[in-house]
Scaffold this active site. Sequence first.
Site, PDB file in Angstrom:
ATOM      1  N   CYS A 140      -1.486 -15.900  -0.794  1.00  0.00           N
ATOM      2  CA  CYS A 140      -2.515 -16.150   0.213  1.00  0.00           C
ATOM      3  C   CYS A 140      -3.743 -16.785  -0.433  1.00  0.00           C
ATOM      4  O   CYS A 140      -4.441 -16.164  -1.209  1.00  0.00           O
ATOM      5  CB  CYS A 140      -2.895 -14.833   0.880  1.00  0.00           C
ATOM      6  SG  CYS A 140      -4.213 -14.997   2.072  1.00  0.00           S
ATOM      7  N   GLU A 153      -0.274 -20.230   4.163  1.00  0.00           N
ATOM      8  CA  GLU A 153       0.556 -20.519   2.991  1.00  0.00           C
ATOM      9  C   GLU A 153       0.934 -21.995   3.076  1.00  0.00           C
ATOM     10  O   GLU A 153       1.005 -22.557   4.168  1.00  0.00           O
ATOM     11  CB  GLU A 153       1.824 -19.658   2.966  1.00  0.00           C
ATOM     12  CG  GLU A 153       1.590 -18.184   2.777  1.00  0.00           C
ATOM     13  CD  GLU A 153       1.046 -17.795   1.415  1.00  0.00           C
ATOM     14  OE1 GLU A 153       0.848 -18.676   0.554  1.00  0.00           O
ATOM     15  OE2 GLU A 153       0.799 -16.598   1.213  1.00  0.00           O
TER      16      GLU A 153
END
Length: 185
Positions: free
Chosen positions: A2, A116
């Site tokens: 992340c 992502e």
Amino acid sequence: MCGRFTNRYTWRELHDLYRATEPWIGPASNLQPRYNIAPMQRIVAAREETGARHPFMAQWGLMPFWPKDGKWKLSTFNATIERLRETEAEGAKSGMFGKAWLTGQRCIIPANGYYEWPQPKKPRYFTLKGDAVFAFAGLWDICRKPDGEELVSCTFVTVPPNDYTAQFHDRMPVLLRPHEFLLWL
């Protein structure tokens, strides 16, 4: 892992979400929606101390307590659960996240979603079903800058991905729903 996230909560929503029992720690601000929060930026988090939940501002990217020059070139915005468990098994307060992990410096970091990049220039946005409220499980620490100023910083804890996320990335942040906040803290 992340590397960007969103936070659309207002200050009132955060106060209610955290079930904050103490006033803001640090300079309060008029929170605006943020849709591309990056490492090294200031973010909102909350921690538990002596039975009270405290919201505070922190830099995203853990700055360990030991740097004397205040400079780090390491990626510290995500801490893998495997490395935290190794640190715990070794019983050492060493390593990038050791002190924060072993002394229970846990925090929760509100978010509405995270990104992502499974392919360059093609981000994938992740949220909970129904856009449910959640927070990232995090760790925090304080380091002293060369000028004597204290810097509060934090990191997300990551784990191997669930089946859905594994299609896009080999890690994912620990996502907590409100009923799990106290257990983490």
